[in-house]
Design a protein around this motif. Sequence first.
Motif, PDB file in Angstrom:
ATOM      1  N   LEU A  59     -10.594 -43.903  10.456  1.00 23.88           N
ATOM      2  CA  LEU A  59      -9.499 -44.557  11.109  1.00 23.88           C
ATOM      3  C   LEU A  59      -9.902 -46.243  10.985  1.00 23.88           C
ATOM      4  O   LEU A  59     -10.679 -46.276  11.270  1.00 23.88           O
ATOM      5  N   TYR A  60      -9.072 -46.786  10.500  1.00 26.76           N
ATOM      6  CA  TYR A  60      -9.360 -48.356  10.319  1.00 26.76           C
ATOM      7  C   TYR A  60      -8.144 -49.102  10.661  1.00 26.76           C
ATOM      8  O   TYR A  60      -7.043 -48.808  10.326  1.00 26.76           O
ATOM      9  N   ASN A  61      -8.550 -50.396  11.280  1.00 24.88           N
ATOM     10  CA  ASN A  61      -7.329 -51.183  11.472  1.00 24.88           C
ATOM     11  C   ASN A  61      -7.603 -52.605  10.800  1.00 24.88           C
ATOM     12  O   ASN A  61      -8.460 -53.478  11.033  1.00 24.88           O
ATOM     13  N   PRO A  62      -6.749 -52.753   9.869  1.00 23.64           N
ATOM     14  CA  PRO A  62      -6.942 -54.108   9.182  1.00 23.64           C
ATOM     15  C   PRO A  62      -6.846 -55.426   9.776  1.00 23.64           C
ATOM     16  O   PRO A  62      -7.710 -56.181   9.389  1.00 23.64           O
ATOM     17  N   ASP A  63      -6.326 -55.326  10.844  1.00 23.01           N
ATOM     18  CA  ASP A  63      -6.510 -56.673  11.622  1.00 23.01           C
ATOM     19  C   ASP A  63      -7.130 -56.393  12.950  1.00 23.01           C
ATOM     20  O   ASP A  63      -6.441 -55.771  13.983  1.00 23.01           O
ATOM     21  N   ALA A  64      -8.425 -56.545  13.009  1.00 22.45           N
ATOM     22  CA  ALA A  64      -9.336 -56.245  13.970  1.00 22.45           C
ATOM     23  C   ALA A  64      -8.899 -57.037  15.283  1.00 22.45           C
ATOM     24  O   ALA A  64      -8.923 -56.349  16.618  1.00 22.45           O
ATOM     25  N   THR A  65      -8.071 -58.071  15.171  1.00 24.28           N
ATOM     26  CA  THR A  65      -7.706 -58.759  16.391  1.00 24.28           C
ATOM     27  C   THR A  65      -6.628 -58.497  17.036  1.00 24.28           C
ATOM     28  O   THR A  65      -6.137 -58.553  18.257  1.00 24.28           O
ATOM     29  N   GLY A  66      -5.815 -57.376  16.458  1.00 33.74           N
ATOM     30  CA  GLY A  66      -4.742 -56.681  17.001  1.00 33.74           C
ATOM     31  C   GLY A  66      -4.778 -55.331  17.675  1.00 33.74           C
ATOM     32  O   GLY A  66      -4.044 -54.596  17.808  1.00 33.74           O
ATOM     33  N   ILE A  67      -6.101 -55.061  18.031  1.00 32.75           N
ATOM     34  CA  ILE A  67      -6.353 -53.855  18.738  1.00 32.75           C
ATOM     35  C   ILE A  67      -5.941 -53.788  20.047  1.00 32.75           C
ATOM     36  O   ILE A  67      -6.206 -54.539  20.801  1.00 32.75           O
ATOM     37  N   SER A  68      -5.306 -52.636  20.277  1.00 27.44           N
ATOM     38  CA  SER A  68      -4.703 -52.505  21.695  1.00 27.44           C
ATOM     39  C   SER A  68      -5.772 -51.741  22.646  1.00 27.44           C
ATOM     40  O   SER A  68      -6.528 -50.853  22.113  1.00 27.44           O
ATOM     41  N   ARG A  69      -5.922 -52.199  23.765  1.00 26.82           N
ATOM     42  CA  ARG A  69      -6.764 -51.285  24.692  1.00 26.82           C
ATOM     43  C   ARG A  69      -6.328 -49.933  24.909  1.00 26.82           C
ATOM     44  O   ARG A  69      -5.293 -49.801  25.235  1.00 26.82           O
ATOM     45  N   PRO A  70      -7.140 -48.910  24.628  1.00 27.04           N
ATOM     46  CA  PRO A  70      -6.762 -47.403  25.017  1.00 27.04           C
ATOM     47  C   PRO A  70      -6.971 -47.429  26.582  1.00 27.04           C
ATOM     48  O   PRO A  70      -7.318 -48.213  27.200  1.00 27.04           O
ATOM     49  N   GLU A  71      -6.343 -46.315  27.135  1.00 25.07           N
ATOM     50  CA  GLU A  71      -6.692 -45.962  28.478  1.00 25.07           C
ATOM     51  C   GLU A  71      -7.890 -45.786  28.873  1.00 25.07           C
ATOM     52  O   GLU A  71      -8.691 -45.241  28.051  1.00 25.07           O
ATOM     53  N   ALA A  72      -8.078 -46.168  29.776  1.00 26.81           N
ATOM     54  CA  ALA A  72      -9.490 -46.173  30.389  1.00 26.81           C
ATOM     55  C   ALA A  72      -9.885 -44.759  30.886  1.00 26.81           C
ATOM     56  O   ALA A  72      -9.586 -44.269  31.773  1.00 26.81           O
ATOM     57  N   LYS A 101     -13.200 -46.443  24.855  1.00 23.83           N
ATOM     58  CA  LYS A 101     -13.906 -45.144  24.533  1.00 23.83           C
ATOM     59  C   LYS A 101     -13.230 -44.085  23.853  1.00 23.83           C
ATOM     60  O   LYS A 101     -11.989 -44.026  23.986  1.00 23.83           O
ATOM     61  N   PHE A 102     -13.600 -43.527  22.940  1.00 21.42           N
ATOM     62  CA  PHE A 102     -13.051 -42.636  21.861  1.00 21.42           C
ATOM     63  C   PHE A 102     -13.628 -41.331  22.139  1.00 21.42           C
ATOM     64  O   PHE A 102     -14.823 -40.881  22.242  1.00 21.42           O
ATOM     65  N   THR A 103     -12.380 -40.407  22.336  1.00 21.48           N
ATOM     66  CA  THR A 103     -12.923 -38.981  22.530  1.00 21.48           C
ATOM     67  C   THR A 103     -13.127 -38.063  21.182  1.00 21.48           C
ATOM     68  O   THR A 103     -12.970 -38.695  20.091  1.00 21.48           O
ATOM     69  N   GLN A 104     -13.408 -36.752  21.464  1.00 22.17           N
ATOM     70  CA  GLN A 104     -13.874 -36.098  20.320  1.00 22.17           C
ATOM     71  C   GLN A 104     -12.603 -36.032  19.134  1.00 22.17           C
ATOM     72  O   GLN A 104     -12.894 -35.763  17.892  1.00 22.17           O
ATOM     73  N   SER A 105     -11.363 -36.129  19.594  1.00 25.29           N
ATOM     74  CA  SER A 105     -10.540 -36.010  18.649  1.00 25.29           C
ATOM     75  C   SER A 105      -9.605 -37.333  18.867  1.00 25.29           C
ATOM     76  O   SER A 105      -8.770 -37.573  19.980  1.00 25.29           O
ATOM     77  N   THR A 106      -9.534 -38.192  17.945  1.00 22.26           N
ATOM     78  CA  THR A 106      -8.937 -39.512  17.883  1.00 22.26           C
ATOM     79  C   THR A 106      -7.824 -39.494  16.937  1.00 22.26           C
ATOM     80  O   THR A 106      -8.187 -39.769  15.647  1.00 22.26           O
ATOM     81  N   GLY A 107      -6.646 -39.542  17.231  1.00 23.75           N
ATOM     82  CA  GLY A 107      -5.344 -39.710  16.028  1.00 23.75           C
ATOM     83  C   GLY A 107      -5.641 -38.613  15.252  1.00 23.75           C
ATOM     84  O   GLY A 107      -5.360 -37.303  15.209  1.00 23.75           O
ATOM     85  N   SER A 108      -5.670 -38.912  13.676  1.00 27.02           N
ATOM     86  CA  SER A 108      -5.830 -37.964  12.758  1.00 27.02           C
ATOM     87  C   SER A 108      -7.220 -37.458  12.550  1.00 27.02           C
ATOM     88  O   SER A 108      -7.196 -36.319  11.991  1.00 27.02           O
ATOM     89  N   ASN A 110     -12.715 -34.694  28.595  1.00 23.58           N
ATOM     90  CA  ASN A 110     -12.919 -34.508  27.173  1.00 23.58           C
ATOM     91  C   ASN A 110     -14.110 -35.072  26.791  1.00 23.58           C
ATOM     92  O   ASN A 110     -14.616 -36.022  27.420  1.00 23.58           O
ATOM     93  N   MET A 111     -14.762 -34.490  25.647  1.00 33.45           N
ATOM     94  CA  MET A 111     -16.059 -35.313  25.214  1.00 33.45           C
ATOM     95  C   MET A 111     -15.801 -36.459  24.741  1.00 33.45           C
ATOM     96  O   MET A 111     -14.928 -36.854  23.763  1.00 33.45           O
ATOM     97  N   VAL A 112     -16.542 -37.595  25.170  1.00 37.13           N
ATOM     98  CA  VAL A 112     -16.683 -39.021  24.739  1.00 37.13           C
ATOM     99  C   VAL A 112     -17.756 -39.048  23.632  1.00 37.13           C
ATOM    100  O   VAL A 112     -18.714 -38.856  24.027  1.00 37.13           O
ATOM    101  N   THR A 113     -17.213 -39.470  22.411  1.00 38.84           N
ATOM    102  CA  THR A 113     -18.391 -39.498  21.467  1.00 38.84           C
ATOM    103  C   THR A 113     -18.792 -40.788  21.194  1.00 38.84           C
ATOM    104  O   THR A 113     -20.083 -41.090  20.468  1.00 38.84           O
ATOM    105  N   CYS A 114     -18.191 -41.940  21.562  1.00 38.76           N
ATOM    106  CA  CYS A 114     -18.666 -43.307  21.097  1.00 38.76           C
ATOM    107  C   CYS A 114     -17.693 -44.390  22.204  1.00 38.76           C
ATOM    108  O   CYS A 114     -16.532 -44.000  22.592  1.00 38.76           O
ATOM    109  N   GLY A 115     -18.349 -45.687  22.235  1.00 43.19           N
ATOM    110  CA  GLY A 115     -17.709 -46.538  23.027  1.00 43.19           C
ATOM    111  C   GLY A 115     -18.035 -47.832  22.229  1.00 43.19           C
ATOM    112  O   GLY A 115     -18.753 -48.305  21.418  1.00 43.19           O
ATOM    113  N   THR A 116     -17.054 -49.022  22.753  1.00 38.35           N
ATOM    114  CA  THR A 116     -17.275 -50.157  21.987  1.00 38.35           C
ATOM    115  C   THR A 116     -17.845 -51.151  23.179  1.00 38.35           C
ATOM    116  O   THR A 116     -18.073 -50.939  24.285  1.00 38.35           O
TER     117      THR A 116
END
Length: 456
Positions: free
Chosen positions: A372-385, A332-339, A321-327
């Motif tokens: 899409l935003y996470n109010p608690d940035a320290t609580g981010i879970s790593r997505p699948e590589a 890495k986040f793909t073309q469709s992320t969550g909602s 799938n198309m990856v559009t950005c990375g941290t």
Amino acid sequence: MKKHLLLSAALSLLTFTGSAQDLSGYQFQKFFNESWTDPDGYQWDMLFGYFNKVSANGKYAVGYDDYVGTGTAYRWCLDTPDKIELVNTDYNKMVSLYDITNDGVAVGSSDQNERGCPLPGYMTLDGGWTFLPVPEDYSENKASSMNLSSACAVTPDGKYIAGCYYSKVGEKESPFGGMMDVVQLIPAIWTDNNGTYELTEYRDLGGAGKSLLFDQDKGELVEVADEVQFNTFFVYDISNDGRTIVGVNTSDTGGQNPAFIRDGQLVQLYDCNNEATHTFNGGICNSIDAAGNIYGYFQDDDAQFTYFIYTADGKMEFADNMVTCGTKDGQKFTQSTGSLTYTLDCSEDGSVIVGGTLESMGFDVCNGPAVLYNPDATGISRPEAIARNVSVNSRGGILVVNGEYSRADVYTATGTLIATGGQGKVFNIGGQPAGAYIVKVATADGTRSFKVLLDR
């Protein structure tokens, strides 16, 4: 064509498949149903467009409507995540916002200046514009008609601004009589020197000593002299150190080559002039993350997409799938992320992801800005590589191995080795007899085997 229209056109052809990323704790906010009033007193009950970029620290995001022509441009702030600030609602004015710094300085273009045509510049939080220097041969007519002359990307600290603009490079006879201007879309970087931005243009790309091409057989960049032509270059993003600007270069065939400019050299990942990749479709390098990985896609003449990641260490990886950005830490986040129906950018820690969503209007489906935003940035879970999800795509005798691997071998059904290569190699077995073939891929997790069929 305006920024991300090529990307949006590509995404409209794709089936959106949700990523395996863990988005628990994230909140979704869309602004399609935002009401606003234009200068004629007409009330709009929807807001079109999308967020182009989010600041590296995730505090701000900017975007604009580049399709309907309502003139809307907007800004978002994490401090008030359920609100959006409209910085322009006058369709008689032209304001485009492409990117924003950690301090909330947005870059783009506006025609609210003495020349009365769109000029690249930057807008502060109070809405005031400062316009960047342009050359004497800047084409005001083309800037007004195409709205491509703009500041397109900025580093998090605002030190470097990248963009492009049309300049007059000559004249030719018009088919309607008389002479007409020959214009070219020129990429450029503005560098902050004690509060004043100085202009550096890139007009002589592609010549000997200034042009590199990714060789898919060797898996590395090779120098080419006057083989890959530079015609126009549209800027999409800039690296944090200001050395690399990514985007798309138009070839002689009209095809759009995914490309980037680094230290004054034009680097193309595909060559639309080459018989093997000759196309009028092409693709883009859409973004570069804080680690230096470049994301994009390529589309051949059969409308088949190849999604790639050109890594910071100079390797080519492919993805399903198309990856559009990375941290910064490898998410890495793909073309469709969550909602988010389509994802265009993310903050360096992945806590804020921006783009847009599709909404039905009864007679049509339109796009609106969303985040899409996470109010608690320290609580981010790593997505699948994503890079570890090894798979093989096969079409027309072309085999592409997606993911991260060290070696791939292609065998006939009887066990004869017919091709081998490392990361990023594209295998062409179109000359082999029809039938089944086995692709063995060596990864950090072991060897995986895939069966592919070659039809005639």
